[in-house]
Design an enzyme around this catalytic site. Structure first.
Site, PDB file in Angstrom:
ATOM      1  CG  ASP A  67      -0.220   0.036   2.459  1.00  0.00           C
ATOM      2  OD1 ASP A  67       0.997   0.305   2.647  1.00  0.00           O
ATOM      3  OD2 ASP A  67      -0.899  -0.383   3.701  1.00  0.00           O
ATOM      4  CG  ASP A 113      -5.650  -5.180   2.161  1.00  0.00           C
ATOM      5  OD1 ASP A 113      -5.164  -4.740   3.562  1.00  0.00           O
ATOM      6  OD2 ASP A 113      -6.300  -4.401   1.440  1.00  0.00           O
TER       7      ASP A 113
END
Length: 372
Positions: free
Chosen positions: A92, A271
């Protein structure tokens, strides 16, 4: 990166696909275990690969930037080499972590000024240095730097935040195109759609991100406290706009039932820290519902935790481990929950390919929300 859409369930928008990266293939729908600091907590990489069969894991740019730091990661040859992981990886951008420390950061046009949660020293994340950082970490799929809009949010704030994210995306793509992968394999950049729970802003953001024709696209700013109905409505809206040829990643979601409902709508990638975080607190996810292993009722229950996924340990033993505060309890529970999440998306894929997803999903959701 290449994405092949293999089948769409005839009764829903649920999809089965295959993502190909230089570190291997990822069948979708897929759940990605979260390895925040180069480790999926309480689970080593051999177990992740050989017993859980995780096809891809996620690393966190913010935390890895702080520890072990970029010099160490670059010296090791990237995060794959540093942690001994030879399968795909996603990072990320750090945008969510910046959002989560709202009392310690300042958002400017240039980027975000914030203080380290470790020692308090001042840092600046910009679209450019976040791209450079993810080049050094070396994940196969990397995220554009965004501002994660809080919930609830005023329309004015959500609009300004979205446009900031769009301007930062332009800078991310420019920096990404100016640089090369460091370790000899390809990396792909995903933009992040924002716009809070305002449908017209989500429409604008989706269309803006699609103009850049990246290999995939992420949906951010959900699972931040909004009602599940809003999450589903926004996900449905966005999946209707994104071309079928692009994988769709819904960031930070979520519960098993959230995942199944969003697969129904056409999401491919997920996720969440929930399976491992809840495991460390004694909560197990099973096909019949959730179990709190700290409850007294399990102390003389000698049946297995799960006859298929975790047949070797009884509920009584796991109850004992948590009561005794033994680390092994968190390890067994974490491994079990990740096995369950990967089992869940694997079963979803089988039912999509057989056009039986909707009836299976509806039956599973009823059971998953039960407390045993």
């Amino acid at each position: 990166m290449f994405f092949e859409l293999q089948h769409t369930d005839k009764n829903t928008q649920a999809r089965a696909g295959l993502i190909t990266t230089d570190h291997g293939q990822i069948p979708t729908p897929i759940f990605m275990p979260v390895g925040t600091q180069g480790t999926v907590k309480a689970v080593d990489q051999a177990i992740l690969k050989d017993k859980i069969d995780a096809k891809i894991i996620l690393g966190n740019t913010y935390h890895l930037y702080l520890r072990p730091g970029l010099d160490i990661l670059k010296g090791a040859g990237g995060l794959h080499q540093f942690i001994n992981w030879d399968r795909p990886m996603l990072t990320d951008s750090g945008g969510f972590q910046v959002y989560s420390i709202s009392d310690q950061r300042k958002i400017t046009e240039d980027g975000v000024i914030f203080r380290s949660h470790i020692d308090g020293h001042k840092l600046l994340f910009t679209p450019e240095n976040v791209m450079d950082t993810q080049r050094i970490i070396g994940a196969d799929i990397i995220m554009a730097f965004d501002e994660c809009t809080p919930y609830p949010s005023t329309r004015e704030y959500a609009t300004n935040s979205m446009h900031t994210t769009h301007r930062w995306l332009h800078r991310c793509i420019k920096r990404f195109e100016e640089t090369e992968p460091i370790y000899g394999y390809n990396q792909q950049l995903f933009p992040i759609i924002q716009g809070s729970t305002f449908p017209d802003l989500r429409q604008q953001s989706t269309e803006y991100c699609l103009k850049h024709d990246t290999d995939g696209i992420a949906i951010g700013g959900l699972s931040v406290g909004e009602p599940h109905e809003d999450m589903y409505a926004i996900s449905d809206q966005i999946c209707q706009i994104i071309p079928k040829s692009k994988p769709r990643y819904l960031m930070g979601v979520g519960t098993p039932s959230n995942i199944l409902e969003c697969i129904h709508l056409g999401i491919d990638m997920f996720d969440c820290v929930m399976p491992t975080r809840n495991a460390r607190n004694g909560m197990l996810f099973t096909k019949e519902g959730t179990i709190n292993m700290k409850n007294k009722k399990w102390e003389d229950d000698y049946s297995s935790v799960d006859e298929e996924l975790t047949p070797q340990y009884s509920k009584a033993y796991l109850k004992h481990l948590f009561k005794a505060k033994e680390y092994l309890g968190a390890q067994i529970a974490s491994e079990h929950n990740l096995k369950f999440y990967l089992w869940l998306v694997g079963e979803a894929r089988k039912h999509i390919l057989n056009d039986t997803f909707v009836s299976w999903k509806n039956n599973m959701v009823k059971k998953l929300d039960q407390r045993l």
